[in-house]
Design a protein around this motif. Sequence first.
Motif: not given
Lengths: 260, 203
Positions: B90-108
């Motif tokens: 559960w925790i890694f799933g949350i971290a994965y989604r937050k990680g993707l969100k952080a990527l989306a906010g950056q110049d990928r």
Amino acid sequence: MSDRRHRGGDLGHQEVWELIPWHVNGTLDEDEARQVEAHLEVCPICREEVRSSRRLAAAVGGAAVEASSEAAAERGLAALMDRIAGDAAGGRATAPAPAAPPPAALAPTAGRGREWRSRVAAAFGAAPAGVRWALAAQAAAIFLLAGVLLGRTPAPSGALFRTLSDPRPELAAPAPERLRLRVTFAEAATVGELRAALVDLGAEIVAGPSPTGVYTVEVAARRAIERSVVERFTARPEIEFATPVAHRSTLAAPGAREDG
Amino acid sequence: MAYSEAAAAARAAPVMAAGHDQDSTLLDRVAGGDRGAFESLYRRYHPRLYGYLLRLLRRPELAEEALNDAMFVVWKKAASFRGRSRVSTWIFGIAYRKGLKALAGQDRREIEGGDGPGDEPLAAGGPDRDLADSELARHLAAALARLPAEQRAVVELTYFQSLPYREIAEIMGCPVNTVKTRMFHARRRLRQMLPEIGLAREA
């Protein structure tokens, strides 16, 4: 790349091929593990893929990322607790219990080590009697071998089953004239052959196996001759892959290591 | 090699899930608003989540930020955790989604290894490992960086976190076949980019 070239009518091969990373990390269930093992007996392509995957796992583990540290964790935690306090002040009612130290029984290091150990133990424990699960068997045999070579039980708490890439090695930094390498052993090698090879090379197992079957060994050598040491290791048929442990001394001061 | 004896020795190792029980106990207390328990949970997960997010995002400050965003969700949503998966999943799933969100906010493109789009080898060295080792480590990092985040995450969860593919599918919120497919592509591309570690060897 021709990885898909075998798919024509040979679903079994393709399915096994896709499962190999999880065969290597030891997390397949009993039934899958048995099928993969059976297929590996007859398929040189998949056997080579297993070796290749182990090399990848070992090499990737040697490429250290910047280590997490307790100091960084505490900094992050402090920031987050501030945020939580602000959030609570903004409407959410929670019991005010700021910055209570965790009970000793829940100290993070002990818990982490136990968790990985139990995961690997559970994976190994799932193997039914008589199943020739090479990875588990070799891991156990080499575990015993390490005890023989070091003349003691190599079981200091969480040091046994670490992830390959654990950026916070529990091991202290090696002495100045000691080189540390990650190695994987050839599956076909017997315990006797491995022992002979390690004696010849003057190597001692200091940690391992990781979940992916990687061992950490030490030899008396200076960093300057690192490459020739690696060559000496990889020249041995018993050793499948060897790579120096990346500059641990730059990751954290030895004094900052955890005890557990 | 004495396989059966060794296998028996391996089975004799304690088989249990103390870590998961501890996670559940802590999370129960967190659900009740226990900040001390939350701090313990945070300290338990920080090393693994940080390593995971740093490999996904490649920037320490982004990894720290995503980690705290994820743990903030853990704090807020602990009471809604129903125990259908393991706490770590559960925790890694949350971290994965937050990680993707952080990527989306950056110049990928910038994060994912610049504008070299191809899978050409990163070095001219043959499989004779004649590269300096620091160079090898750098090429590996660069090769991983060139993978799409979803593939990099599968490699990370498999080889660094040693998770079963079913759990990886849960974390990523995708079917298991998608996990296998992502790994398939990651393996193919890594071996194309890294001939120097001998991955390109064919049977």
